[in-house]
Design a protein around this motif. Structure first.
Motif, short mmCIF file in Angstrom:
data_model
loop_
_atom_site.label_atom_id
_atom_site.label_comp_id
_atom_site.label_asym_id
_atom_site.label_seq_id
_atom_site.Cartn_x
_atom_site.Cartn_y
_atom_site.Cartn_z
N GLY A 10 43.44 -46.84 -30.10
CA GLY A 10 42.03 -46.63 -29.84
C GLY A 10 41.81 -45.85 -28.57
N LEU A 11 40.58 -45.84 -28.13
CA LEU A 11 40.18 -45.15 -26.91
C LEU A 11 40.05 -46.16 -25.78
N VAL A 12 40.67 -45.86 -24.67
CA VAL A 12 40.62 -46.75 -23.53
C VAL A 12 40.57 -45.92 -22.25
N GLN A 13 39.95 -46.47 -21.23
CA GLN A 13 39.89 -45.79 -19.94
C GLN A 13 41.19 -45.96 -19.18
N ALA A 14 41.47 -45.01 -18.32
CA ALA A 14 42.66 -45.11 -17.48
C ALA A 14 42.67 -46.44 -16.74
N GLY A 15 43.84 -47.06 -16.71
CA GLY A 15 43.98 -48.37 -16.10
C GLY A 15 43.79 -49.52 -17.05
N GLY A 16 43.33 -49.23 -18.25
CA GLY A 16 43.11 -50.26 -19.24
C GLY A 16 44.36 -50.63 -20.00
N SER A 17 44.18 -51.47 -21.00
CA SER A 17 45.30 -51.98 -21.77
C SER A 17 45.02 -51.93 -23.26
N LEU A 18 46.09 -51.83 -24.03
CA LEU A 18 46.04 -51.91 -25.48
C LEU A 18 47.29 -52.61 -25.96
N ARG A 19 47.19 -53.24 -27.11
CA ARG A 19 48.35 -53.82 -27.75
C ARG A 19 48.48 -53.27 -29.16
N LEU A 20 49.60 -52.62 -29.41
CA LEU A 20 49.88 -52.06 -30.72
C LEU A 20 50.70 -53.04 -31.54
N SER A 21 50.49 -53.00 -32.84
CA SER A 21 51.25 -53.83 -33.76
C SER A 21 51.84 -52.96 -34.85
N CYS A 22 52.97 -53.38 -35.36
CA CYS A 22 53.64 -52.69 -36.46
C CYS A 22 54.12 -53.73 -37.45
N ALA A 23 53.67 -53.61 -38.68
CA ALA A 23 54.08 -54.52 -39.74
C ALA A 23 54.96 -53.77 -40.73
N ALA A 24 56.08 -54.35 -41.06
CA ALA A 24 57.02 -53.74 -41.99
C ALA A 24 57.28 -54.67 -43.17
N GLU A 81 52.82 -53.90 -25.90
CA GLU A 81 51.73 -54.15 -24.97
C GLU A 81 51.74 -53.06 -23.92
N MET A 82 50.63 -52.39 -23.78
CA MET A 82 50.52 -51.27 -22.87
C MET A 82 49.49 -51.59 -21.80
N ASN A 83 49.93 -51.58 -20.57
CA ASN A 83 49.05 -51.86 -19.44
C ASN A 83 49.02 -50.67 -18.49
N SER A 84 48.01 -50.66 -17.64
CA SER A 84 47.86 -49.59 -16.66
C SER A 84 47.99 -48.22 -17.31
N LEU A 85 47.28 -48.04 -18.39
CA LEU A 85 47.39 -46.81 -19.15
C LEU A 85 46.92 -45.60 -18.36
N LYS A 86 47.59 -44.49 -18.61
CA LYS A 86 47.31 -43.24 -17.96
C LYS A 86 46.93 -42.19 -19.00
N PRO A 87 46.19 -41.17 -18.61
CA PRO A 87 45.85 -40.12 -19.57
C PRO A 87 47.08 -39.51 -20.24
N GLU A 88 48.19 -39.42 -19.52
CA GLU A 88 49.40 -38.86 -20.09
C GLU A 88 50.04 -39.75 -21.15
N ASP A 89 49.54 -40.96 -21.31
CA ASP A 89 49.99 -41.83 -22.39
C ASP A 89 49.33 -41.47 -23.72
N THR A 90 48.35 -40.60 -23.68
CA THR A 90 47.65 -40.20 -24.89
C THR A 90 48.61 -39.56 -25.88
N ALA A 91 48.67 -40.11 -27.07
CA ALA A 91 49.59 -39.64 -28.09
C ALA A 91 49.39 -40.45 -29.36
N VAL A 116 46.42 -43.29 -29.73
CA VAL A 116 46.04 -43.88 -28.45
C VAL A 116 45.49 -42.76 -27.58
N THR A 117 44.27 -42.92 -27.13
CA THR A 117 43.64 -41.93 -26.27
C THR A 117 43.19 -42.60 -24.99
#
Length: 120
Positions: A10-24, A81-91, A116-117
């Motif tokens: 999703g879209l998050v501001q710099a410094g924010g967090s996201l948690r990705l999941s993968c189901a197989a 789990e992604m914390n302290s996200l940076k713009p360069e993490d966009t992908a 992830v943006t």
């Protein structure tokens, strides 16, 4: 057949967090959830985090200390789990899994990716 599905981007501001999941699912021989990769526009797919021999983890230098990979083998779910996200993490983030194909050869499987943006 084997299916790998990522979610949680999703879209998050710099410094924010996201948690990705993968189901197989789909392999009668079992599926090994190996790790996360990402690809930004104009760049090659790169390793983000993965499991290695003995259950240890390996992280890209750019995400060390900020991202944490984990998995629930019973549920066949991989997390990032992604914390302290940076713009360069966009992908687009992809989940990598390995399983035996019909010829009994180990094969890589990839999900469709989750975007992830990170805004400045």
């Amino acid at each position: 057949q084997v299916q790998v599905v990522e979610s949680g981007g999703g879209l998050v501001q710099a410094g924010g967090s996201l948690r990705l999941s993968c189901a197989a699912s789909g392999s009668i021989y079992g599926i090994d959830l190996m790790g996360w990769y990402r690809q930004a526009p104009g760049k090659r797919r790169e390793l983000v985090a993965r499991f290695i021999a003995g259950g240890s983890t390996n992280y890209a230098d750019s995400v060390k200390g900020r991202f944490t990979i984990s998995r629930d083998n019973a549920k066949n779910v991989l997390y990032l789990e992604m914390n302290s996200l940076k713009p360069e993490d966009t992908a687009v983030y992809y989940c990598n899994a390995k399983a035996l194909n019909s010829l009994m050869y180990e094969q890589d499987y990839w999900g469709q990716g989750t975007q992830v943006t990170v805004s400045s």
